[in-house]
Scaffold this motif. Structure first.
Motif, PDB file in Angstrom:
ATOM      1  N   ASP A  64      32.552  27.390  32.247  1.00 25.40           N
ATOM      2  CA  ASP A  64      32.196  26.817  30.939  1.00 25.40           C
ATOM      3  C   ASP A  64      33.486  26.415  30.224  1.00 25.40           C
ATOM      4  N   PRO A  65      33.720  25.098  30.044  1.00 28.93           N
ATOM      5  CA  PRO A  65      34.979  24.654  29.432  1.00 28.93           C
ATOM      6  C   PRO A  65      35.191  25.144  28.006  1.00 28.93           C
ATOM      7  N   ALA A  66      34.145  25.671  27.376  1.00 30.50           N
ATOM      8  CA  ALA A  66      34.300  26.185  26.011  1.00 30.50           C
ATOM      9  C   ALA A  66      35.161  27.440  25.986  1.00 30.50           C
ATOM     10  N   PHE A  67      35.171  28.163  27.095  1.00 27.90           N
ATOM     11  CA  PHE A  67      35.893  29.439  27.133  1.00 27.90           C
ATOM     12  C   PHE A  67      37.127  29.332  28.025  1.00 27.90           C
ATOM     13  N   LYS A  68      38.275  29.580  27.429  1.00 31.31           N
ATOM     14  CA  LYS A  68      39.527  29.557  28.188  1.00 31.31           C
ATOM     15  C   LYS A  68      40.536  30.447  27.475  1.00 31.31           C
ATOM     16  N   GLY A  69      41.684  30.623  28.112  1.00 35.68           N
ATOM     17  CA  GLY A  69      42.730  31.442  27.498  1.00 35.68           C
ATOM     18  C   GLY A  69      43.319  32.409  28.493  1.00 35.68           C
ATOM     19  N   SER A  70      44.293  33.204  28.022  1.00 34.30           N
ATOM     20  CA  SER A  70      44.986  34.145  28.902  1.00 34.30           C
ATOM     21  C   SER A  70      44.513  35.583  28.711  1.00 34.30           C
ATOM     22  N   ILE A  71      43.376  35.736  27.998  1.00 29.65           N
ATOM     23  CA  ILE A  71      42.792  37.063  27.790  1.00 29.65           C
ATOM     24  C   ILE A  71      41.383  37.079  28.375  1.00 29.65           C
ATOM     25  N   LEU A  72      41.123  38.075  29.216  1.00 28.42           N
ATOM     26  CA  LEU A  72      39.796  38.288  29.782  1.00 28.42           C
ATOM     27  C   LEU A  72      39.181  39.487  29.068  1.00 28.42           C
ATOM     28  N   VAL A  73      37.979  39.303  28.527  1.00 28.16           N
ATOM     29  CA  VAL A  73      37.284  40.405  27.861  1.00 28.16           C
ATOM     30  C   VAL A  73      36.137  40.828  28.756  1.00 28.16           C
ATOM     31  N   ALA A  74      36.127  42.098  29.146  1.00 24.20           N
ATOM     32  CA  ALA A  74      35.178  42.575  30.153  1.00 24.20           C
ATOM     33  C   ALA A  74      34.357  43.743  29.635  1.00 24.20           C
ATOM     34  N   GLY A  75      33.191  43.940  30.254  1.00 21.10           N
ATOM     35  CA  GLY A  75      32.322  45.054  29.887  1.00 21.10           C
ATOM     36  C   GLY A  75      32.901  46.394  30.316  1.00 21.10           C
ATOM     37  N   ALA A  90      44.227  38.726  41.662  1.00 19.33           N
ATOM     38  CA  ALA A  90      43.329  37.586  41.407  1.00 19.33           C
ATOM     39  C   ALA A  90      43.259  37.255  39.919  1.00 19.33           C
ATOM     40  N   ILE A  91      43.165  38.289  39.089  1.00 15.24           N
ATOM     41  CA  ILE A  91      43.070  38.066  37.644  1.00 15.24           C
ATOM     42  C   ILE A  91      44.369  37.461  37.118  1.00 15.24           C
ATOM     43  N   LYS A  92      45.496  38.016  37.559  1.00 16.55           N
ATOM     44  CA  LYS A  92      46.807  37.500  37.120  1.00 16.55           C
ATOM     45  C   LYS A  92      47.004  36.070  37.621  1.00 16.55           C
ATOM     46  N   ASP A  93      46.646  35.814  38.878  1.00 16.43           N
ATOM     47  CA  ASP A  93      46.834  34.488  39.468  1.00 16.43           C
ATOM     48  C   ASP A  93      45.942  33.440  38.807  1.00 16.43           C
ATOM     49  N   ALA A  94      44.824  33.890  38.213  1.00 18.87           N
ATOM     50  CA  ALA A  94      43.926  32.968  37.510  1.00 18.87           C
ATOM     51  C   ALA A  94      44.434  32.635  36.107  1.00 18.87           C
ATOM     52  N   GLY A  95      45.573  33.212  35.716  1.00 16.69           N
ATOM     53  CA  GLY A  95      46.191  32.854  34.435  1.00 16.69           C
ATOM     54  C   GLY A  95      45.987  33.848  33.309  1.00 16.69           C
ATOM     55  N   PHE A  96      45.458  35.014  33.623  1.00 19.01           N
ATOM     56  CA  PHE A  96      45.245  36.030  32.582  1.00 19.01           C
ATOM     57  C   PHE A  96      46.440  36.976  32.511  1.00 19.01           C
ATOM     58  N   ASP A  97      46.832  37.328  31.280  1.00 21.74           N
ATOM     59  CA  ASP A  97      47.897  38.310  31.056  1.00 21.74           C
ATOM     60  C   ASP A  97      47.360  39.623  30.517  1.00 21.74           C
ATOM     61  N   VAL A  98      46.154  39.576  29.938  1.00 20.53           N
ATOM     62  CA  VAL A  98      45.553  40.745  29.298  1.00 20.53           C
ATOM     63  C   VAL A  98      44.087  40.845  29.715  1.00 20.53           C
ATOM     64  N   VAL A  99      43.636  42.073  29.961  1.00 27.68           N
ATOM     65  CA  VAL A  99      42.204  42.351  30.146  1.00 27.68           C
ATOM     66  C   VAL A  99      41.816  43.397  29.117  1.00 27.68           C
ATOM     67  N   ILE A 100      40.744  43.132  28.390  1.00 23.34           N
ATOM     68  CA  ILE A 100      40.261  44.051  27.363  1.00 23.34           C
ATOM     69  C   ILE A 100      38.930  44.632  27.819  1.00 23.34           C
ATOM     70  N   SER A 101      38.777  45.948  27.698  1.00 23.63           N
ATOM     71  CA  SER A 101      37.511  46.610  28.004  1.00 23.63           C
ATOM     72  C   SER A 101      37.478  47.935  27.245  1.00 23.63           C
ATOM     73  N   SER A 102      36.310  48.579  27.234  1.00 17.23           N
ATOM     74  CA  SER A 102      36.234  49.906  26.605  1.00 17.23           C
ATOM     75  C   SER A 102      36.534  51.008  27.614  1.00 17.23           C
ATOM     76  N   PHE A 103      36.549  50.661  28.923  1.00 15.26           N
ATOM     77  CA  PHE A 103      36.905  51.645  29.942  1.00 15.26           C
ATOM     78  C   PHE A 103      37.302  50.931  31.231  1.00 15.26           C
ATOM     79  N   PHE A 104      38.421  51.367  31.806  1.00 23.72           N
ATOM     80  CA  PHE A 104      38.887  50.832  33.090  1.00 23.72           C
ATOM     81  C   PHE A 104      38.886  51.946  34.130  1.00 23.72           C
ATOM     82  N   ALA A 105      38.547  51.605  35.369  1.00 20.31           N
ATOM     83  CA  ALA A 105      38.741  52.549  36.460  1.00 20.31           C
ATOM     84  C   ALA A 105      40.241  52.806  36.588  1.00 20.31           C
ATOM     85  N   ASP A 106      40.618  54.065  36.827  1.00 18.24           N
ATOM     86  CA  ASP A 106      42.033  54.455  36.819  1.00 18.24           C
ATOM     87  C   ASP A 106      42.871  53.673  37.820  1.00 18.24           C
ATOM     88  N   ILE A 107      42.374  53.518  39.050  1.00 17.59           N
ATOM     89  CA  ILE A 107      43.175  52.836  40.074  1.00 17.59           C
ATOM     90  C   ILE A 107      43.380  51.376  39.695  1.00 17.59           C
TER      91      ILE A 107
END
Length: 197
Positions: A64-75, A90-107
């Protein structure tokens, strides 16, 4: 100063409002044959992003061209499942520098930090507000300040602080991997060795 360093990231964001996204959904196993980190971004969320014939699925947010940027917001519970480092690649190579979530798996979180991708853990309420702000206005700017450990939603002014390991923070601010960090304190190491010879 390395171009891998992260200080302040201010950007619009791509919302992937799905919980329990595992590493096989981030980068399917069939794409793990490569040994270099480049090219993985093309297959980020491959099975959600493309039909079997390779045509883009118009319903998926990355198409969706409406959504772009270097921040990925995830569930919640992002990066669960296997320990593959390729998910962070993969996430870094796709152009993201930051991922935001309320919980990440430790690894996944550690793999992200080791690959100059900043995982920002926010409260569930802040995450909901972030998704709502982006969906209401895709041009919403989010500002992540690593030095101050703050995240601000531009549309509402809401602000939250986040935690990060001090060592990893130093590495990200300076663009250091583990070896770069040791080299940066070589004089102190040598001085210690001389004193304790």
């Amino acid at each position: 100063m390395s171009n891998r360093s992260i200080h302040i990231v201010q950007s619009t964001a791509v919302p992937v409002d799905i919980e329990n996204v595992d590493t096989d959904q981030i980068i399917p196993a069939r794409f793990l044959k490569a040994t270099s980190r480049e090219g993985f971004g093309d297959n980020l969320f491959r099975d959600w992003r493309y039909n079997a014939d390779g045509t883009p699925k118009t319903t998926f947010v990355l198409n969706d061209p409406a959504f772009k940027g270097s921040i990925l917001v995830a569930g919640k519970n992002f990066g669960c499942g296997s320990s593959r480092e390729h998910a962070a690649w993969a996430i870094k190579d796709a152009g993201f520098d930051v991922v935001i979530s309320s919980f990440f798996a430790d690894i996944f979180k550690n793999n992200a930090l080791n690959n100059f991708l900043l995982p920002v853990t926010v409260s569930e309420d802040f995450l909901k507000e972030t998704f709502a702000a982006i969906k209401n206005d895709p041009s919403t700017l989010i500002t992540v300040n690593l030095a101050e450990q703050t995240i601000i939603l531009g549309s509402t002014g809401k602000k939250e602080t986040f935690d990060i390991n001090d060592y990893k923070k130093t590495c990200l601010l300076n663009g250091y991997d583990d070896i770069d960090f040791l080299l940066s304190i070589r004089n102190e190491i040598e001085s210690f060795e001389h004193q304790h010879a």
